[in-house]
Design a protein around this motif. Structure first.
Motif, PDB file in Angstrom:
ATOM      1  N   UNK A   1      12.834  -5.112 -27.861  1.00  0.00           N
ATOM      2  CA  UNK A   1      12.482  -3.965 -28.689  1.00  0.00           C
ATOM      3  C   UNK A   1      12.546  -4.353 -30.167  1.00  0.00           C
ATOM      4  N   UNK A   2      11.636  -3.789 -30.914  1.00  0.00           N
ATOM      5  CA  UNK A   2      11.594  -4.011 -32.356  1.00  0.00           C
ATOM      6  C   UNK A   2      11.233  -2.682 -33.016  1.00  0.00           C
ATOM      7  N   UNK A   3      11.168  -2.684 -34.327  1.00  0.00           N
ATOM      8  CA  UNK A   3      10.741  -1.482 -35.029  1.00  0.00           C
ATOM      9  C   UNK A   3       9.412  -1.766 -35.720  1.00  0.00           C
ATOM     10  N   UNK A   4       8.771  -0.730 -36.217  1.00  0.00           N
ATOM     11  CA  UNK A   4       7.497  -0.908 -36.910  1.00  0.00           C
ATOM     12  C   UNK A   4       7.664  -1.734 -38.176  1.00  0.00           C
ATOM     13  N   UNK A   5       8.877  -1.833 -38.696  1.00  0.00           N
ATOM     14  CA  UNK A   5       9.123  -2.658 -39.885  1.00  0.00           C
ATOM     15  C   UNK A   5       9.012  -4.149 -39.567  1.00  0.00           C
ATOM     16  N   UNK A   6       9.130  -4.520 -38.279  1.00  0.00           N
ATOM     17  CA  UNK A   6       9.065  -5.920 -37.872  1.00  0.00           C
ATOM     18  C   UNK A   6       7.648  -6.379 -37.545  1.00  0.00           C
ATOM     19  N   UNK A   7       6.663  -5.482 -37.648  1.00  0.00           N
ATOM     20  CA  UNK A   7       5.288  -5.835 -37.290  1.00  0.00           C
ATOM     21  C   UNK A   7       4.721  -6.911 -38.204  1.00  0.00           C
ATOM     22  N   UNK A   8       3.949  -7.801 -37.607  1.00  0.00           N
ATOM     23  CA  UNK A   8       3.180  -8.780 -38.385  1.00  0.00           C
ATOM     24  C   UNK A   8       1.950  -9.154 -37.576  1.00  0.00           C
ATOM     25  N   UNK A   9       0.966  -9.742 -38.214  1.00  0.00           N
ATOM     26  CA  UNK A   9      -0.273 -10.117 -37.530  1.00  0.00           C
ATOM     27  C   UNK A   9       0.035 -11.097 -36.408  1.00  0.00           C
ATOM     28  N   UNK A  10      -0.572 -10.865 -35.240  1.00  0.00           N
ATOM     29  CA  UNK A  10      -0.359 -11.741 -34.099  1.00  0.00           C
ATOM     30  C   UNK A  10       0.724 -11.262 -33.149  1.00  0.00           C
ATOM     31  N   UNK A  11       1.532 -10.276 -33.555  1.00  0.00           N
ATOM     32  CA  UNK A  11       2.561  -9.736 -32.679  1.00  0.00           C
ATOM     33  C   UNK A  11       1.897  -9.036 -31.498  1.00  0.00           C
ATOM     34  N   UNK A  12       2.428  -9.228 -30.302  1.00  0.00           N
ATOM     35  CA  UNK A  12       1.874  -8.576 -29.114  1.00  0.00           C
ATOM     36  C   UNK A  12       2.803  -7.426 -28.729  1.00  0.00           C
ATOM     37  N   UNK A  13       2.209  -6.229 -28.629  1.00  0.00           N
ATOM     38  CA  UNK A  13       2.967  -5.028 -28.297  1.00  0.00           C
ATOM     39  C   UNK A  13       2.622  -4.581 -26.884  1.00  0.00           C
ATOM     40  N   UNK A  14       3.586  -3.917 -26.237  1.00  0.00           N
ATOM     41  CA  UNK A  14       3.340  -3.334 -24.922  1.00  0.00           C
ATOM     42  C   UNK A  14       3.336  -1.824 -25.110  1.00  0.00           C
TER      43      UNK A  14
END
Length: 187
Positions: A1-14
């Motif tokens: 689990x992460x938060x929206x603050x950890x988003x970066x290009x190339x991150x894969x979300x479920x």
């Protein structure tokens, strides 16, 4: 689990059981109201691109996608067999998963294979590959490089447009993203 603050290009979300890759994201702090994150997501399996907005600090589920450099060995029925170049493990990838990469795939060629929980997701080729023209109509005397294009069949069976001066047996550099001719390759 992460938060929206950890988003970066190339991150894969479920999200809702599907895998999405973050193509673009932007943190927005309006003058009134709470902050949010505007994202552009691409479906890993279908390639569909959607815009999605998340509230800032929201917990999101990330997926562990393993990308490995693998070598294409051979085609077995409708499956393609790839070998991990470091461990020599072989995996079978279905033709549907390989997708458009089949147009440029030659035996012993390297490609990036992405897997999630051992299941292949997609195959990514380098931006350009060198292939030999297996057949094209001969050019006529006086044809110039700026004079237009003609169809040419590559050694993989895929057809592209090439300049009139290209002959059968010539090696050409091809863009794997749009099948564009990039130039002649001299040995």
């Amino acid at each position: 689990m992460a938060t929206t603050n950890d988003l970066k290009n190339g991150t894969v979300l479920k999200i809702d059981g599907q895998l999405w890759t973050v193509i673009d994201f932007q943190h927005v702090k309006p003058g009134k109201g709470g902050a949010f994150v505007r994202t552009k997501l691409k479906s890993v399996l279908s390639g569909k691109v959607v815009d999605k907005t998340f509230n800032a600090g929201l917990k999101i589920e990330t997926a562990n996608v393993d990308k490995r450099d693998m070598q294409y060995l051979y085609k077995d029925g409708t499956d393609f067999v790839f070998m991990d170049t470091s461990t020599f493990d072989q995996i079978m990838v279905s033709e549907a998963t390989v997708g458009d990469a089949t147009r440029f795939l030659l035996e012993n060629q390297n490609a990036l294979v992405a897997t999630h929980d051992g299941a292949p997701l997609y195959v990514e080729l380098p931006p350009s590959v060198v292939l030999e023209v297996s057949y094209t109509e001969p050019g006529l005397q006086g044809d110039r490089s700026t004079g237009g294009t003609k169809p040419a069949t590559l050694e993989t069976g895929h057809e592209i447009q090439v300049p009139l001066f290209i002959e059968t047996g010539t090696k050409v550099k091809v863009d794997t993203r749009d099948s564009g001719y990039l130039g002649r390759v001299n040995d």
